[in-house]
Design a protein around this motif. Structure first.
Motif, short mmCIF file in Angstrom:
data_model
loop_
_atom_site.label_atom_id
_atom_site.label_comp_id
_atom_site.label_asym_id
_atom_site.label_seq_id
_atom_site.Cartn_x
_atom_site.Cartn_y
_atom_site.Cartn_z
N THR A 31 -1.27 14.40 3.05
CA THR A 31 -0.34 14.36 4.18
C THR A 31 1.08 14.10 3.69
O THR A 31 1.28 13.33 2.75
CB THR A 31 -0.77 13.25 5.17
OG1 THR A 31 -2.06 13.58 5.68
CG2 THR A 31 0.21 13.11 6.32
N TYR A 72 4.88 12.84 5.11
CA TYR A 72 5.59 12.22 6.23
C TYR A 72 7.02 12.75 6.26
O TYR A 72 7.80 12.50 5.36
CB TYR A 72 5.55 10.70 6.06
CG TYR A 72 6.26 9.91 7.15
CD1 TYR A 72 6.40 10.41 8.45
CD2 TYR A 72 6.77 8.65 6.89
CE1 TYR A 72 7.03 9.67 9.43
CE2 TYR A 72 7.41 7.90 7.87
CZ TYR A 72 7.54 8.43 9.14
OH TYR A 72 8.17 7.70 10.12
N THR A 113 2.73 5.67 -2.92
CA THR A 113 3.02 6.91 -2.18
C THR A 113 4.50 7.26 -2.26
O THR A 113 4.88 8.42 -2.49
CB THR A 113 2.58 6.75 -0.71
OG1 THR A 113 1.23 6.31 -0.71
CG2 THR A 113 2.71 8.03 0.06
N THR A 134 0.82 -1.22 0.00
CA THR A 134 0.00 0.00 0.00
C THR A 134 0.85 1.27 0.00
O THR A 134 0.37 2.33 -0.39
CB THR A 134 -0.91 0.06 1.26
OG1 THR A 134 -0.10 -0.26 2.40
CG2 THR A 134 -2.06 -0.90 1.15
N ARG A 142 0.79 4.73 9.61
CA ARG A 142 -0.65 4.46 9.50
C ARG A 142 -1.39 5.74 9.11
O ARG A 142 -2.27 5.75 8.25
CB ARG A 142 -1.18 3.96 10.85
CG ARG A 142 -2.06 2.72 10.72
CD ARG A 142 -2.70 2.36 12.06
NE ARG A 142 -1.74 2.08 13.12
CZ ARG A 142 -1.18 0.89 13.31
NH1 ARG A 142 -1.47 -0.12 12.54
NH2 ARG A 142 -0.32 0.71 14.29
N ASP A 143 -1.03 6.83 9.75
CA ASP A 143 -1.63 8.14 9.46
C ASP A 143 -1.38 8.52 8.00
O ASP A 143 -2.30 8.90 7.27
CB ASP A 143 -1.02 9.18 10.41
CG ASP A 143 -1.65 10.57 10.23
OD1 ASP A 143 -1.97 10.94 9.09
OD2 ASP A 143 -1.79 11.29 11.24
N TRP A 144 -0.14 8.36 7.54
CA TRP A 144 0.25 8.74 6.19
C TRP A 144 -0.53 7.93 5.15
O TRP A 144 -1.07 8.48 4.18
CB TRP A 144 1.76 8.51 6.02
CG TRP A 144 2.36 9.13 4.81
CD1 TRP A 144 1.94 10.23 4.15
CD2 TRP A 144 3.53 8.67 4.12
NE1 TRP A 144 2.78 10.50 3.09
CE2 TRP A 144 3.76 9.55 3.05
CE3 TRP A 144 4.41 7.59 4.31
CZ2 TRP A 144 4.84 9.40 2.17
CZ3 TRP A 144 5.48 7.46 3.44
CH2 TRP A 144 5.68 8.35 2.38
N VAL A 145 -0.62 6.61 5.37
CA VAL A 145 -1.30 5.73 4.41
C VAL A 145 -2.78 6.09 4.29
O VAL A 145 -3.39 5.93 3.23
CB VAL A 145 -1.14 4.25 4.83
CG1 VAL A 145 -1.94 3.33 3.90
CG2 VAL A 145 0.31 3.84 4.82
N SER A 146 -3.36 6.60 5.37
CA SER A 146 -4.79 6.90 5.34
C SER A 146 -5.10 8.16 4.53
O SER A 146 -6.24 8.40 4.16
CB SER A 146 -5.34 7.04 6.76
OG SER A 146 -4.88 8.26 7.31
N ASP A 147 -4.10 8.99 4.25
CA ASP A 147 -4.32 10.20 3.45
C ASP A 147 -3.03 10.56 2.71
O ASP A 147 -2.41 11.59 2.95
CB ASP A 147 -4.75 11.35 4.36
CG ASP A 147 -4.83 12.68 3.59
OD1 ASP A 147 -5.13 12.66 2.37
OD2 ASP A 147 -4.58 13.73 4.22
N PRO A 148 -2.60 9.68 1.76
CA PRO A 148 -1.27 9.86 1.16
C PRO A 148 -1.15 11.11 0.30
O PRO A 148 -0.05 11.60 0.09
CB PRO A 148 -1.07 8.59 0.32
CG PRO A 148 -2.42 8.01 0.14
CD PRO A 148 -3.27 8.47 1.28
N GLU A 207 2.66 4.30 13.97
CA GLU A 207 1.47 5.18 13.99
C GLU A 207 1.58 6.27 12.93
O GLU A 207 0.59 6.60 12.26
CB GLU A 207 1.31 5.82 15.37
CG GLU A 207 0.71 4.89 16.40
CD GLU A 207 -0.60 4.25 15.93
OE1 GLU A 207 -1.51 4.98 15.52
OE2 GLU A 207 -0.68 3.00 15.96
#
Ligand SMILES: *Cc1c(COP(=O)(O)O)cnc(C)c1O
Length: 409
Positions: free
Chosen positions: A199, A201, A39, A35, A190-196, A187
């Motif tokens: 957001t 990183y 990105t 996934t 996880r945050d990055w993958v949810s709104d690539p 964490e």
């Protein structure tokens, strides 16, 4: 995988590493869940488009000058040199805004994120220094910043948590897993993958999957470029050796990059030797580690026989990491850079020496490079050495109270 040192060095110097697969010889690459690949591909494309574009470089250089305070000084340490027996020069990253080299990278990536259209930044931090640099850079550029931090680290580094919050960042405690840096990285990812798309990183050292090790090196290379030209200006030649401490390896690769093509300049990295060579007693990855995959990249790491990541120890939180950037793994493998380690006690003694002889309180991380410098001076009397003083030591006062200052009363 075997590496021909002569060919690999030629490839490095010619800029052929990282290659199309993000590798520095056998090291580097992208070992991430499927996934994340698109990105990282998008980030690589963004780096290719913007990083060396004149308009980006101009904006970066302008902010480095007017906000970070670059160029940082190159200071001849006259009294320390007399004491240790070689000519020691200090590249003063402790004078950079927020007190360490980390700001070069945080600022550069925040500028890139803005060009890539990111609406917010996520970062993770262990000791808190990268979180502070990220929070400051994001405030400067008006980007919202979320910093993930293990709940144990938040307790240990309370002043830095306060600094990040004052600088406008949202600090999110991570109570899962080991409740330190490793869980915080999970964490943040996880945050990055949810709104690539929205957001960005912002990674804090020359580690992680491609293109981060390359991107961070390019942003930190200003350290060595400045040091090389400042030294030439002052001495009319190049130094005999350059030295830096190695945690993930960002200040070191930033210092070394400009000198790798100079065959007569010896390059030395100093890792955290902690309490000694025993399992779990140090964070000297290149001295005691074996190849493996950590945080998205194939490099050297401290692991046990079963491939489990080992506990690490160092008096300096910023060096307390079981991995190291892939470019360092290659530089070690081909012998262009020599990596050694300095222990807790040597580092603390070097803090005392720099305070006493030069009126400079170094970060505990940087003190490891100074400990290496002392050793080098003893074996190269009259030689000239440039040491990267990666940061200032004010942040380390709680540790110094319990160690150096507790011994003197
Ligand atoms: C974080 C830190 C380091 C270690 O990180 P690298 O990526 O290895 O440079 C070294 N010195 C200081 C002052 C730091 O804050």
């Amino acid at each position: 995988m075997s590496v021909n040192p002569t060919d690999a060095l030629a490839d490095l110097v010619a800029g052929r590493f990282p290659d199309a697969h993000g590798r520095f010889g056998p090291f580097g690459g992208r070992y991430v869940p499927e996934t994340l690949i698109p990105t990282l591909e998008r980030l690589s494309a963004g780096v290719r488009e913007h990083l060396h574009a004149p308009s980006f470089q101009q904006e970066f250089a302008g902010e480095l000058a007017s906000w970070v305070g670059r160029p940082t000084a190159l200071t001849f340490a006259a009294r320390l040199s007399a004491e240790w027996g070689a000519e020691i020069w200090l590249k003063r990253e402790d004078l950079a805004h927020t007190g360490a080299h980390k700001i070069n990278n945080a600022l550069g990536q925040a500028l890139l994120a803005r060009r890539l259209g990111a609406r917010r930044i996520v970062a993770e931090t262990g000791a808190g220094q990268h979180g502070v640099a990220s929070a400051a850079a994001c405030a400067r550029l008006g980007l919202p910043c979320t910093v993930y931090m293990g709940s144990i680290d938040m307790e240990r580094q309370a002043p830095n948590v306060g600094r990040m919050r004052l600088l406008g960042a949202t600090v999110v405690p991570v109570t899962s897993g080991d409740r330190t840096l490793r869980a915080a990285i999970d964490e943040a990812l996880r945050d990055w993958v949810s709104d690539p798309l929205g957001t960005y990183y912002l990674l804090g050292s020359a580690v992680g999957p491609h293109p981060y090790p390359y991107l961070v090196r390019e942003l930190q290379a200003v350290i060595g470029r400045e040091a090389r030209s400042q030294f030439q200006q002052a001495a009319g030649r190049l130094p005999d050796a350059v030295m830096a401490c190695v945690g993930g390896g960002s200040n070191a690769i930033g210092m070394f990059h400009a000198f790798v093509p100079d065959p007569d300049v010896e390059i030395i990295g100093v890792e955290a030797g902690g309490r000694g060579s025993a399992l779990g007693g140090n964070a000297a990855t290149l001295s005691f580690g074996r190849p493996g995959v950590l945080h998205g990249s194939y490099s050297m790491l401290l692991q046990n026989e079963d491939g489990q990541i080992q506990e690490t120890h160092s008096v300096s939180a910023g060096l307390d990491y079981p991995g190291v950037g892939p470019e360092h793994a290659l530089l070690a493998r081909i012998g262009r850079v020599r990596y050694e380690s300095a222990g807790d006690e040597e580092a603390l003694e070097s803090v005392r020496a720099l305070c006493q002889y030069e009126g400079i309180l170094p970060a505990l991380e940087s003190a490891h490079a100074l400990a290496g410098a002392k050793r080098w001076a003893r074996s190269h009397p009259g030689g000239t050495l440039v040491v990267c003083l990666s940061g200032r030591g004010d942040k380390d006062m709680p540790t110094l109270q319990q160690t150096l200052l507790a011994q003197t009363v």
